[in-house]
Design a protein around this motif. Structure first.
Motif, short mmCIF file in Angstrom:
data_model
loop_
_atom_site.label_atom_id
_atom_site.label_comp_id
_atom_site.label_asym_id
_atom_site.label_seq_id
_atom_site.Cartn_x
_atom_site.Cartn_y
_atom_site.Cartn_z
N VAL A 383 0.84 -1.19 0.00
CA VAL A 383 0.00 0.00 0.00
C VAL A 383 0.88 1.24 0.00
O VAL A 383 1.86 1.33 0.76
CB VAL A 383 -0.94 0.03 1.23
CG1 VAL A 383 -1.76 1.31 1.23
CG2 VAL A 383 -1.84 -1.19 1.25
N ASP A 384 0.54 2.19 -0.87
CA ASP A 384 1.17 3.50 -0.87
C ASP A 384 0.11 4.54 -0.55
O ASP A 384 -1.00 4.52 -1.12
CB ASP A 384 1.78 3.83 -2.24
CG ASP A 384 3.06 3.04 -2.49
OD1 ASP A 384 3.70 2.65 -1.50
OD2 ASP A 384 3.41 2.83 -3.67
N VAL A 385 0.43 5.44 0.37
CA VAL A 385 -0.50 6.50 0.77
C VAL A 385 0.04 7.82 0.27
O VAL A 385 1.18 8.20 0.57
CB VAL A 385 -0.68 6.54 2.30
CG1 VAL A 385 -1.61 7.68 2.69
CG2 VAL A 385 -1.20 5.20 2.81
N VAL A 386 -0.79 8.54 -0.52
CA VAL A 386 -0.39 9.83 -1.09
C VAL A 386 -1.44 10.87 -0.71
O VAL A 386 -2.65 10.67 -0.93
CB VAL A 386 -0.26 9.74 -2.62
CG1 VAL A 386 0.16 11.10 -3.20
CG2 VAL A 386 0.73 8.66 -3.01
N ARG A 387 -0.98 11.98 -0.13
CA ARG A 387 -1.92 13.06 0.22
C ARG A 387 -2.39 13.77 -1.04
O ARG A 387 -1.68 13.86 -2.03
CB ARG A 387 -1.26 14.07 1.15
CG ARG A 387 -0.91 13.53 2.54
CD ARG A 387 -0.47 14.68 3.42
NE ARG A 387 -1.48 15.72 3.46
CZ ARG A 387 -2.49 15.76 4.31
NH1 ARG A 387 -2.62 14.79 5.21
NH2 ARG A 387 -3.39 16.73 4.27
N VAL A 404 -8.00 14.59 2.40
CA VAL A 404 -8.23 13.61 1.34
C VAL A 404 -6.92 12.91 1.00
O VAL A 404 -5.87 13.57 0.87
CB VAL A 404 -8.83 14.28 0.09
CG1 VAL A 404 -9.04 13.25 -1.02
CG2 VAL A 404 -10.14 14.97 0.44
N TYR A 405 -6.99 11.60 0.83
CA TYR A 405 -5.81 10.80 0.54
C TYR A 405 -6.11 9.88 -0.65
O TYR A 405 -7.27 9.52 -0.90
CB TYR A 405 -5.41 9.92 1.73
CG TYR A 405 -5.16 10.69 3.00
CD1 TYR A 405 -3.88 11.04 3.40
CD2 TYR A 405 -6.23 11.05 3.83
CE1 TYR A 405 -3.65 11.73 4.57
CE2 TYR A 405 -6.03 11.76 5.00
CZ TYR A 405 -4.72 12.08 5.36
OH TYR A 405 -4.51 12.78 6.53
N ARG A 406 -5.05 9.52 -1.34
CA ARG A 406 -5.15 8.51 -2.40
C ARG A 406 -4.31 7.31 -1.97
O ARG A 406 -3.13 7.45 -1.64
CB ARG A 406 -4.65 9.05 -3.74
CG ARG A 406 -5.48 10.20 -4.28
CD ARG A 406 -5.02 10.65 -5.64
NE ARG A 406 -5.31 9.61 -6.64
CZ ARG A 406 -4.45 9.22 -7.58
NH1 ARG A 406 -3.24 9.75 -7.64
NH2 ARG A 406 -4.80 8.29 -8.46
N LEU A 407 -4.94 6.13 -1.97
CA LEU A 407 -4.27 4.89 -1.57
C LEU A 407 -4.11 3.99 -2.78
O LEU A 407 -5.09 3.75 -3.51
CB LEU A 407 -5.07 4.16 -0.48
CG LEU A 407 -4.85 4.58 0.98
CD1 LEU A 407 -5.25 6.03 1.20
CD2 LEU A 407 -5.63 3.65 1.92
N GLN A 408 -2.89 3.52 -3.00
CA GLN A 408 -2.66 2.52 -4.05
C GLN A 408 -2.48 1.17 -3.38
O GLN A 408 -1.53 0.96 -2.62
CB GLN A 408 -1.43 2.85 -4.89
CG GLN A 408 -1.23 1.88 -6.05
CD GLN A 408 0.09 2.10 -6.78
OE1 GLN A 408 1.12 2.31 -6.15
NE2 GLN A 408 0.05 2.02 -8.10
N ILE A 409 -3.40 0.26 -3.66
CA ILE A 409 -3.33 -1.10 -3.10
C ILE A 409 -2.85 -2.04 -4.20
O ILE A 409 -3.47 -2.13 -5.26
CB ILE A 409 -4.70 -1.55 -2.55
CG1 ILE A 409 -5.21 -0.55 -1.50
CG2 ILE A 409 -4.59 -2.95 -1.95
CD1 ILE A 409 -6.59 -0.87 -0.97
N MET A 410 -1.73 -2.72 -3.94
CA MET A 410 -1.13 -3.63 -4.93
C MET A 410 -1.27 -5.06 -4.44
O MET A 410 -0.75 -5.41 -3.37
CB MET A 410 0.35 -3.27 -5.13
CG MET A 410 0.56 -1.92 -5.80
SD MET A 410 2.30 -1.40 -5.80
CE MET A 410 2.45 -0.81 -4.11
N SER A 489 0.87 8.23 7.90
CA SER A 489 0.65 9.47 7.17
C SER A 489 0.43 10.58 8.19
O SER A 489 0.66 10.40 9.40
CB SER A 489 -0.55 9.33 6.22
OG SER A 489 -0.63 10.47 5.39
N THR A 490 -0.02 11.75 7.73
CA THR A 490 -0.29 12.88 8.62
C THR A 490 -1.66 13.46 8.33
O THR A 490 -2.15 13.45 7.19
CB THR A 490 0.76 13.99 8.45
OG1 THR A 490 0.79 14.42 7.08
CG2 THR A 490 2.13 13.51 8.87
N PHE A 491 -2.30 13.98 9.40
CA PHE A 491 -3.59 14.67 9.29
C PHE A 491 -3.37 16.12 9.66
O PHE A 491 -2.85 16.42 10.74
CB PHE A 491 -4.62 14.01 10.19
CG PHE A 491 -6.01 14.55 10.02
CD1 PHE A 491 -6.87 13.96 9.12
CD2 PHE A 491 -6.45 15.66 10.73
CE1 PHE A 491 -8.16 14.45 8.94
CE2 PHE A 491 -7.73 16.16 10.56
CZ PHE A 491 -8.59 15.55 9.66
#
Length: 495
Positions: A383-387, A404-410, A489-491
């Motif tokens: 998983v990659d987490v991108v803000r 809002v975040y974008r998650l890439q699930i591989m 990640s950060t909020f």
């Protein structure tokens, strides 16, 4: 280089007593062209049989069966080994690797390097003599040459003779075999990056893509040139290993050595002659050790960097010793200390466990075990987490803070998997209720999630960036056990 000046000419000057030439024509006639470069003489290795040549051919068969056969092997309804650069997926049997797994390639290269150091410290250039692609393909191309042009004497006679119909046929047949084999080699290499069945269908109509054409022809040409023509020149001048191998040798390294004490003085004699009465050593000076050498060296002159450790000279020398009725081993694998001290084989092998070898062995074992453990414990998904770059934070209905975040699930497995996403790190932090995310086998999927925090919780936490964690859980399905991956990640809470 041509020079008509008497002062700079390397030729002997004319006697002073002679009459001076009437013009410069006589001086020019005496000048000649001297080449500063010597043309490389072609080496015609003689065919030989024996223990070590059999081992070389076993390695030829094993390596080529693996190289040419592996792309055709099917695994889980796909090609067993496929490096799909387009989709950035690398399939190795059950393993599905992503570019993020590049560390495994690094570990494999380190293991290969230390294995090379270890084998070289123990037994010299084993890799060069038996398994190096240059050695293997040179052996294959020589086999074609033997089939079309004959053994050493016939090939030399054929090259020295005029161009007849027989010579044209033999040379043309050899070249055709070389070219077809080289193209097949380039085709197979590309088959590791483009599915081999797709590539075969394209080959039937010559419908390769630009890069496929380039690599088939480039690698085929490299094989043709290196194994067909350059041969020993690659080992002697292009391969860096020949230059730094001496740094890994010591006096307890097994090398191919001529026993000068036993062999000298050398000289020819009949089988019935007593070499002691003639004052001769065991070497009959037949020069067969030179004729079978693929790099054209004379092993009787001692260890040379051109020696690739193929042991062809051992096989041919042993056959001569058998014919003469002498003991084998005039040319043999031994160590410098073993040769000087007349050690037995057991004594030499005991010296193999010296500090350098032990250090190489321990390091190699540690890296291999670490790689194995890492692969065994590898997560079945990533998983990659991108803000969201458009907005770090925003205030929505009722003063709720939203990031809002974008998650890439591989999915690194061969079956479709379901995943649930949760978040924690601040009191009251929540995600909208969503259904499990479906990700197909060996695929990656981007999803967008909005993380919300009530205003009262935001007031207690204070403005700024706060650490949170996403928990992505694989739902149990299809026999796959549940697994959870945590990403940091950060909020951001605005002022």
């Amino acid at each position: 280089m041509e020079d008509s000046s008497n002062a700079a000419s390397p030729l002997p000057s004319a006697p002073a007593a002679g009459p001076a030439p009437a013009s410069g024509s006589a001086a020019n006639a005496a000048a000649k062209t001297v080449s500063l470069y010597e043309k490389t003489k072609k080496i015609y290795p003689k065919a030989v049989s024996g223990l070590f040549i059999r081992w070389r051919w076993i390695l030829v068969w094993v390596t080529q069966i693996v190289f040419y056969g592996l792309p055709w092997l099917t695994w889980n309804d796909r090609q067993a080994v496929l490096f799909d650069l387009g989709s950035r997926r690398f399939y190795i049997f059950d393993l599905v690797l992503y570019p993020q797994d590049f560390i495994y390639l690094t570990a494999i290269l380190i293991i290969s390097a230390y294995a090379l150091f270890l084998f070289t410290a123990v037994a010299g250039r084993l890799w060069c003599g038996y398994a190096c692609p240059q050695t293997v393909y040179t052996e294959i191309f020589l086999w074609f040459e033997h089939r079309f042009e004959g053994d050493r004497a016939k090939r030399m006679k054929l090259d020295a003779g005029p161009w007849t119909a027989d010579k044209w046929l033999r040379k043309s047949g050899k070249q055709l075999a070389w070219i077809l084999f080289s193209l097949w080699t380039g085709f197979t290499l590309v088959g590791y990056f483009t599915p081999i069945h797709t590539l075969t269908a394209e080959a039937m109509t010559l419908g390769f893509g630009p890069w496929e054409w380039f690599w088939v022809l480039f690698y085929g040409f490299a094989t043709y040139g290196n194994a067909g023509y350059m041969r020993e020149q690659v080992c002697k001048y292009m391969c860096p290993y020949a230059r730094f191998q001496s740094a890994m040798f010591d006096k307890d390294t097994l090398i191919i050595t001529y026993d000068a004490e036993r062999g000298e003085p050398r000289g020819s004699r009949s089988k019935k002659a007593d070499p002691t009465a003639l004052g001769l050593g065991a070497c009959v000076d037949c020069n067969l050790c030179v004729q079978v050498c693929p790099t054209g060296i004379d092993i009787r002159k001692g260890l040379q960097y051109e020696c690739i450790g193929c042991a062809a000279c051992i096989d041919v020398c042993d056959s001569v010793m058998d014919k003469m009725g002498y003991a084998r081993g005039l040319v043999r694998y031994t160590t410098q200390n073993g040769l000087d001290g007349r050690w037995t084989r057991a004594q030499m092998w005991r010296r193999a466990l010296r500090p350098r070898v032990l250090i190489y062995t321990v390091i190699l074992i540690v890296i291999v075990v670490a790689l194995g453990v890492s692969i065994a414990m590898r997560s079945p998904f990533k998983v990659d987490v991108v803000r969201d770059r458009a907005s770090l934070a925003r205030i929505v209905d009722d003063g709720v803070i939203e990031n809002v975040y974008r998650l890439q699930i591989m999915n690194a497995t061969e079956t479709t998997q379901s995943y649930r996403v949760a978040v924690e790190g601040l009191p009251g932090l929540s995600l909208p209720v969503t259904a499990p995310v479906q990700v197909a086998s060996a695929e990656a999927r981007w999803i967008t999630v909005a993380v919300q925090l009530p205003p009262e919780s935001a007031s207690r936490a204070g403005s700024g960036a706060h650490t949170i964690h996403f928990d992505i859980q694989r739902v149990e399905s299809g026999g796959a056990a549940p697994a959870t991956l945590r990403e940091k990640s950060t909020f951001v809470i605005p002022r």
